[in-house]
Scaffold this motif. Structure first.
Motif, PDB file in Angstrom:
ATOM      1  N   TYR A 191       0.847  -1.188   0.000  1.00  0.00           N
ATOM      2  CA  TYR A 191       0.000   0.000   0.000  1.00  0.00           C
ATOM      3  C   TYR A 191       0.885   1.241   0.000  1.00  0.00           C
ATOM      4  O   TYR A 191       1.911   1.277   0.676  1.00  0.00           O
ATOM      5  N   TYR A 192       0.440   2.256  -0.747  1.00  0.00           N
ATOM      6  CA  TYR A 192       1.141   3.533  -0.751  1.00  0.00           C
ATOM      7  C   TYR A 192       0.803   4.281   0.533  1.00  0.00           C
ATOM      8  O   TYR A 192      -0.371   4.429   0.880  1.00  0.00           O
ATOM      9  N   ASP A 193       1.809   4.746   1.251  1.00  0.00           N
ATOM     10  CA  ASP A 193       1.622   5.418   2.534  1.00  0.00           C
ATOM     11  C   ASP A 193       1.713   6.927   2.335  1.00  0.00           C
ATOM     12  O   ASP A 193       2.756   7.443   1.940  1.00  0.00           O
ATOM     13  N   HIS A 194       0.622   7.619   2.604  1.00  0.00           N
ATOM     14  CA  HIS A 194       0.547   9.066   2.413  1.00  0.00           C
ATOM     15  C   HIS A 194       1.093   9.855   3.611  1.00  0.00           C
ATOM     16  O   HIS A 194       1.203  11.068   3.519  1.00  0.00           O
ATOM     17  N   THR A 195       1.413   9.211   4.717  1.00  0.00           N
ATOM     18  CA  THR A 195       1.719   9.942   5.946  1.00  0.00           C
ATOM     19  C   THR A 195       2.969  10.801   5.834  1.00  0.00           C
ATOM     20  O   THR A 195       2.983  11.922   6.346  1.00  0.00           O
ATOM     21  N   SER A 196       4.010  10.323   5.178  1.00  0.00           N
ATOM     22  CA  SER A 196       5.234  11.121   5.102  1.00  0.00           C
ATOM     23  C   SER A 196       5.026  12.348   4.217  1.00  0.00           C
ATOM     24  O   SER A 196       5.522  13.434   4.519  1.00  0.00           O
ATOM     25  N   VAL A 197       4.283  12.180   3.130  1.00  0.00           N
ATOM     26  CA  VAL A 197       3.995  13.319   2.246  1.00  0.00           C
ATOM     27  C   VAL A 197       3.140  14.338   2.984  1.00  0.00           C
ATOM     28  O   VAL A 197       3.402  15.545   2.941  1.00  0.00           O
ATOM     29  N   ARG A 198       2.138  13.859   3.688  1.00  0.00           N
ATOM     30  CA  ARG A 198       1.256  14.757   4.449  1.00  0.00           C
ATOM     31  C   ARG A 198       2.042  15.440   5.577  1.00  0.00           C
ATOM     32  O   ARG A 198       1.826  16.620   5.856  1.00  0.00           O
ATOM     33  N   GLY A 199       2.959  14.736   6.204  1.00  0.00           N
ATOM     34  CA  GLY A 199       3.787  15.329   7.252  1.00  0.00           C
ATOM     35  C   GLY A 199       4.655  16.457   6.716  1.00  0.00           C
ATOM     36  O   GLY A 199       4.818  17.494   7.371  1.00  0.00           O
ATOM     37  N   GLN A 200       5.204  16.291   5.526  1.00  0.00           N
ATOM     38  CA  GLN A 200       6.009  17.344   4.925  1.00  0.00           C
ATOM     39  C   GLN A 200       5.157  18.560   4.589  1.00  0.00           C
ATOM     40  O   GLN A 200       5.594  19.700   4.768  1.00  0.00           O
ATOM     41  N   GLU A 201       3.936  18.320   4.119  1.00  0.00           N
ATOM     42  CA  GLU A 201       3.038  19.434   3.817  1.00  0.00           C
ATOM     43  C   GLU A 201       2.688  20.210   5.089  1.00  0.00           C
ATOM     44  O   GLU A 201       2.692  21.442   5.084  1.00  0.00           O
ATOM     45  N   LEU A 202       2.386  19.488   6.159  1.00  0.00           N
ATOM     46  CA  LEU A 202       2.051  20.150   7.422  1.00  0.00           C
ATOM     47  C   LEU A 202       3.244  20.916   7.982  1.00  0.00           C
ATOM     48  O   LEU A 202       3.091  22.024   8.503  1.00  0.00           O
ATOM     49  N   SER A 203       4.429  20.350   7.873  1.00  0.00           N
ATOM     50  CA  SER A 203       5.629  21.034   8.340  1.00  0.00           C
ATOM     51  C   SER A 203       5.855  22.329   7.553  1.00  0.00           C
ATOM     52  O   SER A 203       6.219  23.362   8.126  1.00  0.00           O
ATOM     53  N   SER A 204       5.622  22.281   6.261  1.00  0.00           N
ATOM     54  CA  SER A 204       5.753  23.474   5.429  1.00  0.00           C
ATOM     55  C   SER A 204       4.737  24.540   5.839  1.00  0.00           C
ATOM     56  O   SER A 204       5.070  25.730   5.913  1.00  0.00           O
TER      57      SER A 204
END
Length: 127
Positions: A96-109
């Motif tokens: 499964y593709y995990d969206h959490t790291s991408v979403r974490g980078q967006e939130l950090s930005s």
């Protein structure tokens, strides 16, 4: 004294370690780039393992294509795991593709931008 980790957690950790090496060394498909295995969840009956992955430097569309390739190679990877693990049955792999790291980078930005805007606003008020 109770055990700190269940057997499915220990098996998941072992699968994660072995899969990281196997995908890097055995999968020769050019659609699969650098893969990070974020987590492996094994069911209690050891029948299935959900493998959550992200791909380094790939957009979401390319990542989903790579996950498809990994799901096609799941049988091969399971066979390779069976040679490494000392288990009666090896869980079937589902990637499964995990969206959490991408979403974490967006939130950090977003947080960084909000902090910078707040500093700029407070700097204007001091003058």
């Amino acid at each position: 004294m109770p055990r700190e980790f269940t057997r499915s957690d220990r098996v998941g950790d072992a699968i994660q370690r072995y899969l990281a090496n196997m995908i890097q060394q055995e999968i020769r498909d050019p659609r699969v780039g650098m893969v990070n295995i974020n987590d492996v969840k094994v069911t209690r009956d050891m029948a299935y393992a959900k493998v959550y992955v992200t791909l380094v430097g790939a957009d979401e569309e390319a990542s989903l294509a790579s996950v498809g390739v990994l799901n096609k190679a799941a049988g091969f990877l399971r066979t390779m795991l069976a040679k490494e693990l000392n288990m009666r049955t090896v869980p079937r792999l589902q990637f499964y593709y995990d969206h959490t790291s991408v979403r974490g980078q967006e939130l950090s930005s977003l947080i960084d931008r909000a902090v910078a805007a707040d500093k700029a606003k407070s700097g204007d008020e001091d003058e």
